[in-house]
Design a protein around this motif. Structure first.
Motif, PDB file in Angstrom:
ATOM      1  N   LYS A  14      -2.058   0.976   1.622  1.00 48.72           N
ATOM      2  CA  LYS A  14      -1.849  -0.421   1.247  1.00 48.72           C
ATOM      3  C   LYS A  14      -2.161  -1.333   2.427  1.00 48.72           C
ATOM      4  N   PRO A  15      -2.719  -2.496   2.132  1.00 55.48           N
ATOM      5  CA  PRO A  15      -2.920  -3.466   3.203  1.00 55.48           C
ATOM      6  C   PRO A  15      -1.570  -4.004   3.659  1.00 55.48           C
ATOM      7  N   GLY A  16      -1.551  -4.608   4.848  1.00 49.44           N
ATOM      8  CA  GLY A  16      -0.282  -5.067   5.399  1.00 49.44           C
ATOM      9  C   GLY A  16      -0.266  -6.507   5.860  1.00 49.44           C
ATOM     10  N   LEU A  17       0.955  -7.007   6.028  1.00 49.31           N
ATOM     11  CA  LEU A  17       1.156  -8.341   6.606  1.00 49.31           C
ATOM     12  C   LEU A  17       0.680  -8.363   8.045  1.00 49.31           C
ATOM     13  N   THR A  18       0.926  -7.266   8.738  1.00 45.25           N
ATOM     14  CA  THR A  18       0.513  -7.137  10.117  1.00 45.25           C
ATOM     15  C   THR A  18      -0.151  -5.780  10.290  1.00 45.25           C
ATOM     16  N   GLY A  19      -0.899  -5.625  11.343  1.00 42.70           N
ATOM     17  CA  GLY A  19      -1.611  -4.376  11.569  1.00 42.70           C
ATOM     18  C   GLY A  19      -1.093  -3.614  12.774  1.00 42.70           C
ATOM     19  N   TRP A  20      -1.554  -2.412  12.886  1.00 38.71           N
ATOM     20  CA  TRP A  20      -1.160  -1.516  13.974  1.00 38.71           C
ATOM     21  C   TRP A  20      -1.472  -2.152  15.333  1.00 38.71           C
ATOM     22  N   ALA A  21      -2.652  -2.736  15.463  1.00 39.43           N
ATOM     23  CA  ALA A  21      -3.049  -3.336  16.746  1.00 39.43           C
ATOM     24  C   ALA A  21      -2.162  -4.531  17.103  1.00 39.43           C
ATOM     25  N   GLN A  22      -1.769  -5.331  16.113  1.00 41.60           N
ATOM     26  CA  GLN A  22      -0.902  -6.485  16.393  1.00 41.60           C
ATOM     27  C   GLN A  22       0.462  -6.044  16.877  1.00 41.60           C
ATOM     28  N   ILE A  23       0.919  -4.899  16.436  1.00 39.93           N
ATOM     29  CA  ILE A  23       2.225  -4.387  16.847  1.00 39.93           C
ATOM     30  C   ILE A  23       2.166  -3.780  18.253  1.00 39.93           C
ATOM     31  N   LEU A  27       6.963  -7.463  -1.949  1.00 35.42           N
ATOM     32  CA  LEU A  27       7.968  -7.188  -2.981  1.00 35.42           C
ATOM     33  C   LEU A  27       7.329  -6.680  -4.270  1.00 35.42           C
ATOM     34  N   ARG A  28       6.161  -7.211  -4.615  1.00 33.49           N
ATOM     35  CA  ARG A  28       5.456  -6.765  -5.822  1.00 33.49           C
ATOM     36  C   ARG A  28       4.822  -5.392  -5.669  1.00 33.49           C
ATOM     37  N   GLY A  29       4.679  -4.939  -4.417  1.00 37.44           N
ATOM     38  CA  GLY A  29       4.075  -3.634  -4.189  1.00 37.44           C
ATOM     39  C   GLY A  29       2.585  -3.668  -3.929  1.00 37.44           C
ATOM     40  N   ASP A  30       2.003  -4.857  -3.851  1.00 36.55           N
ATOM     41  CA  ASP A  30       0.568  -4.972  -3.561  1.00 36.55           C
ATOM     42  C   ASP A  30       0.269  -4.699  -2.098  1.00 36.55           C
ATOM     43  N   MET A  31       1.244  -5.020  -1.238  1.00 39.03           N
ATOM     44  CA  MET A  31       1.043  -4.909   0.203  1.00 39.03           C
ATOM     45  C   MET A  31       2.231  -4.197   0.832  1.00 39.03           C
ATOM     46  N   SER A  32       2.033  -3.838   2.093  1.00 40.36           N
ATOM     47  CA  SER A  32       3.075  -3.233   2.907  1.00 40.36           C
ATOM     48  C   SER A  32       3.323  -4.175   4.089  1.00 40.36           C
ATOM     49  N   ILE A  33       4.362  -3.920   4.859  1.00 38.64           N
ATOM     50  CA  ILE A  33       4.595  -4.736   6.055  1.00 38.64           C
ATOM     51  C   ILE A  33       3.514  -4.437   7.095  1.00 38.64           C
ATOM     52  N   VAL A  34       3.224  -3.150   7.307  1.00 30.53           N
ATOM     53  CA  VAL A  34       2.200  -2.747   8.271  1.00 30.53           C
ATOM     54  C   VAL A  34       1.077  -2.023   7.540  1.00 30.53           C
ATOM     55  N   GLY A  35      -0.135  -2.450   7.798  1.00 30.89           N
ATOM     56  CA  GLY A  35      -1.309  -1.826   7.185  1.00 30.89           C
ATOM     57  C   GLY A  35      -2.540  -2.602   7.583  1.00 30.89           C
ATOM     58  N   PRO A  36      -3.700  -2.146   7.145  1.00 32.76           N
ATOM     59  CA  PRO A  36      -4.935  -2.876   7.480  1.00 32.76           C
ATOM     60  C   PRO A  36      -4.980  -4.228   6.784  1.00 32.76           C
ATOM     61  N   ARG A  37      -5.746  -5.114   7.335  1.00 36.37           N
ATOM     62  CA  ARG A  37      -5.886  -6.460   6.768  1.00 36.37           C
ATOM     63  C   ARG A  37      -6.483  -6.357   5.362  1.00 36.37           C
ATOM     64  N   PRO A  38      -5.876  -7.055   4.377  1.00 37.40           N
ATOM     65  CA  PRO A  38      -6.482  -7.053   3.036  1.00 37.40           C
ATOM     66  C   PRO A  38      -7.695  -7.979   3.037  1.00 37.40           C
ATOM     67  N   GLU A  39      -8.819  -7.453   2.646  1.00 38.30           N
ATOM     68  CA  GLU A  39     -10.050  -8.233   2.717  1.00 38.30           C
ATOM     69  C   GLU A  39     -10.536  -8.582   1.320  1.00 38.30           C
ATOM     70  N   ARG A  40     -11.374  -9.597   1.238  1.00 34.11           N
ATOM     71  CA  ARG A  40     -11.976 -10.005  -0.028  1.00 34.11           C
ATOM     72  C   ARG A  40     -13.011  -8.966  -0.443  1.00 34.11           C
ATOM     73  N   PRO A  41     -13.099  -8.661  -1.754  1.00 36.28           N
ATOM     74  CA  PRO A  41     -14.074  -7.657  -2.215  1.00 36.28           C
ATOM     75  C   PRO A  41     -15.506  -7.975  -1.790  1.00 36.28           C
ATOM     76  N   GLU A  42     -15.848  -9.262  -1.765  1.00 28.20           N
ATOM     77  CA  GLU A  42     -17.211  -9.655  -1.370  1.00 28.20           C
ATOM     78  C   GLU A  42     -17.489  -9.273   0.084  1.00 28.20           C
TER      79      GLU A  42
END
Length: 170
Positions: free
Chosen positions: A158-167, A124-139
């Protein structure tokens, strides 16, 4: 193993990543799905919060810095699945298969992926999408770039809640 230097040029020409209309439509779909999921979130939050509180001390939600589109940092929101002092020494660590830092309720939340549910707020904030790559830690991104060629190309969207492979796969 499937990517070479020419892949990037071909992908940039043929993928909808840079088309404003398609990005706008994707955002509208993300918002629609996130708003649709809000009642589910509202029903489950009290139950999950009670389970987390009864299982271990500490906050119910967990915020952690992640890298979004173009490497822009944002705070991801999840249900806490580890003990509160999981990284008390300040060193980021990958979670392991039978990680002793994971609580009993946390194991169930991770197995069912319910720990990810609060990320609807990130969508909702626009940081993520429903589908996209996993958001990873900068480290970890710095580490992964050394091991995986073209890893930073994941930051083009944008990173996503779920990824292409999971779908597309089990």
């Amino acid at each position: 193993e499937h990517i070479d230097p020419n892949w990037m040029l071909i992908a940039m020409q043929s993928m909808p990543v840079f088309n404003r209309l398609q990005l706008g439509l994707k955002r509208m779909m993300d918002l629609g799905l996130a708003v649709f999921a809000l009642p589910v979130l509202a029903l489950l939050v009290p139950l999950i919060a009670m389970a987390i509180r009864l299982d271990s001390l500490g906050p119910i939600f967990y915020r952690q810095l992640r890298s979004g589109r173009a490497g822009k940092p944002f705070h991801i929101i999840k249900f806490r699945t580890m003990c509160s002092d999981a990284e008390k020494d300040g060193r980021p660590r990958w979670a392991a298969e039978d990680d002793p830092r994971i609580t009993k309720v946390g194991r169930l939340l991770r197995k069912t992926r319910l720990d990810e549910l609060p990320q609807i707020l990130n969508v909702l904030r626009g940081d993520m999408s429903i589908v996209g790559p996993r958001p990873e830690r900068p480290e970890f991104i710095a580490e992964l770039q050394q091991e995986i060629p073209f890893y930073r190309t994941r930051l083009m969207i944008k990173p996503g809640l779920t990824g292409w492979a999971q779908i597309h796969y089990r």
